[in-house]
Design an enzyme around this catalytic site. Structure first.
Site, PDB file in Angstrom:
ATOM      1  CG  HIS A 254      -2.069   0.892   1.184  1.00 48.07           C
ATOM      2  ND1 HIS A 254      -2.379   1.683   0.079  1.00 48.07           N
ATOM      3  CD2 HIS A 254      -3.028   1.176   2.113  1.00 48.07           C
ATOM      4  CE1 HIS A 254      -3.469   2.392   0.335  1.00 48.07           C
ATOM      5  NE2 HIS A 254      -3.878   2.110   1.556  1.00 48.07           N
TER       6      HIS A 254
ATOM      7  CG  ASP B 159      -4.017  -2.142   8.707  1.00 50.00           C
ATOM      8  OD1 ASP B 159      -5.132  -1.599   8.812  1.00 50.00           O
ATOM      9  OD2 ASP B 159      -3.592  -2.612   7.635  1.00 50.00           O
TER      10      ASP B 159
ATOM     11  NE  ARG C 101      -3.622   7.417   1.267  1.00 57.01           N
ATOM     12  CZ  ARG C 101      -4.427   6.376   1.001  1.00 57.01           C
ATOM     13  NH1 ARG C 101      -5.087   5.779   1.979  1.00 57.01           N
ATOM     14  NH2 ARG C 101      -4.535   5.883  -0.225  1.00 57.01           N
TER      15      ARG C 101
ATOM     16  CB  CYS D 150      -3.599   2.894   7.089  1.00 58.81           C
ATOM     17  SG  CYS D 150      -4.324   1.244   7.194  1.00 58.81           S
TER      18      CYS D 150
ATOM     19  CD  GLN E 234      -2.472   4.884   4.804  1.00 62.02           C
ATOM     20  OE1 GLN E 234      -3.563   4.763   4.273  1.00 62.02           O
ATOM     21  NE2 GLN E 234      -2.224   5.839   5.692  1.00 62.02           N
TER      22      GLN E 234
HETATM   23  N1   CP Z   1      -6.281   3.722   4.419  1.00 64.98           N
HETATM   24  C1   CP Z   1      -6.988   3.453   3.307  1.00 64.98           C
HETATM   25  O1   CP Z   1      -6.455   3.088   2.253  1.00 64.98           O
HETATM   26  O2   CP Z   1      -8.335   3.657   3.459  1.00 64.98           O
HETATM   27  P1   CP Z   1      -9.483   3.229   2.446  1.00 64.98           P
HETATM   28  O3   CP Z   1      -9.563   1.734   2.445  1.00 64.98           O
HETATM   29  O4   CP Z   1     -10.717   3.882   2.994  1.00 64.98           O
HETATM   30  O5   CP Z   1      -9.134   3.747   1.072  1.00 64.98           O
HETATM   31  N1  NVA Z   2      -4.548  -3.937   5.530  1.00 61.51           N
HETATM   32  C1  NVA Z   2      -5.814  -3.307   5.200  1.00 61.51           C
HETATM   33  C2  NVA Z   2      -5.596  -1.874   4.822  1.00 61.51           C
HETATM   34  C3  NVA Z   2      -6.848  -1.122   4.508  1.00 61.51           C
HETATM   35  C4  NVA Z   2      -6.600   0.298   4.083  1.00 61.51           C
HETATM   36  C5  NVA Z   2      -6.487  -4.071   4.080  1.00 61.51           C
HETATM   37  O1  NVA Z   2      -5.802  -4.499   3.136  1.00 61.51           O
HETATM   38  O2  NVA Z   2      -7.693  -4.269   4.159  1.00 61.51           O
END
Ligand code: CP
Ligand code: NVA
Length: 313
Positions: free
Chosen positions: A140, A231, A298, A270, A143
């Site tokens: 990600h 997370d 973001r 996040c 993020q």
């Molecule tokens: N942190 C993040 O990516 O949030 P969303 O899943 O809401 O985009």
């Molecule tokens: N680790 C989480 C992050 C969400 C923004 C997922 O992949 O669902």
């Protein structure tokens, strides 16, 4: 990474490199400062992406990524549109390769959120416009640009920073380990056995000179840390099992854990958060929590990612 002369894709922090990420952080701070107090949809004075369109593919849910990319494009003078897998032909089996070639004729940049990192890579391979990783099962990166921005703006120097991660060794942690390699900070990872991050990311950070400690002892990982990050215990697309939740319980970020960190330690997440699971309400709502700055960032981070992809950074 883009082929020489090809579009600049943003699939991982490592492929973009430390100089690019540092330039993104600096640009984000400048743009954020310059427009302080402006209406959120008003374009920046130079509107550097005027006339440009971003297409966003979502195969999974999103609030922050979806809204921040849309607002980022508006602030850069451009616009954005969304393709949900459920309402586009992707969801009915149209290939990634064809989707990439069609979208490349219609939009100037594509962001994808998908369960399968290989799909993001395939999209980049077949697209003639930049492709951005908006979260995959593997990483990600957008993020973590926002997280680094948050840390810097809260006065934390990245080189030598001691970051403690609690809970699941997931996609977000993978991107943190890539950032550690680029900015030479250290990561203490506290997870239950069997939930460690992929060894590849640990090795990458260690090879770059970062210290990465893998432990099952949450208190030991938190001790003396500059920032504690967690997370959700169950990422999108993963099965919600009682066993996993039970294994994660000792890694909840609570006041006792924060008290073991440095007195000015920050808490990052996040989002979305499951308050009462991976973090207590006391920490989440407390003075050391920077989670809503992190969420706002973001937008500012994404603007820099977009400008870099468009060759304007
Ligand atoms: N942190 C993040 O990516 O949030 P969303 O899943 O809401 O985009
Ligand atoms: N680790 C989480 C992050 C969400 C923004 C997922 O992949 O669902």
């Amino acid at each position: 990474m883009a082929a020489p002369g090809g579009p600049r894709h943003f699939l991982s922090l490592s492929a973009a490199g430390g100089d690019a990420i540092a330039a993104m952080l600096s640009e984000a701070i400048d743009r954020k400062t310059a427009r302080a107090g402006w209406p959120k949809g008003a374009p920046d004075a130079d509107a550097p992406l005027a006339g440009h369109v971003l297409g966003m593919i979502f195969e999974k849910a999103s609030t922050r990524t979806r809204v921040s990319f849309d607002i980022a494009m508006r602030q850069l003078g451009g616009s954005a549109l969304i393709l949900d897998s459920g309402t586009s032909q992707l969801g009915r089996g149209e290939s990634i390769a064809d989707t990439a070639r069609v979208l490349s004729r219609m939009v100037d940049c594509v962001m994808i959120r998908t369960d399968d990192h290989a799909k993001a890579e395939a999209l980049a391979q077949h697209a003639t416009v930049p492709v951005i990783n908006g979260l995959t099962d593997r990483s990600h990166p957008c993020q973590i640009v926002a997280d680094l921005l948050t840390l810097v703006q809260r006065g934390k120097a990245l080189p030598g920073l001691e970051l403690a991660w609690m809970g699941d060794g997931n996609n977000v942690l993978h991107s943190i380990l890539e950032a550690a390699a680029l900015f030479r900070f250290n990561v203490r990872v506290a997870t239950p056995a069997g939930y460690e991050p992929d060894a590849e990311f640990v090795e990458l950070a260690r090879a770059a000179g970062s210290t990465v400690v893998l432990t099952q002892d949450a208190a030991a990982a938190a001790r003396g840390a500059d920032v504690i990050v967690t997370d959700t215990w169950v990422s999108m697309g993963q099965e919600h099992t009682h066993n996993k939740l039970a294994a994660m319980a000792p890694y909840q970020v609570n006041a006792a854990l924060m008290d073991g960190a440095k007195p000015d330690a920050l808490f990052l997440h996040c989002l979305p958060a499951h308050v009462g699971e991976e973090v207590t309400e006391e920490v989440f709502e407390g003075p050391r929590s920077a989670v809503f700055d992190e969420a706002e960032n973001r937008i500012h981070a994404q603007k820099s990612v977009l400008l870099w992809c468009f060759g304007k950074l």
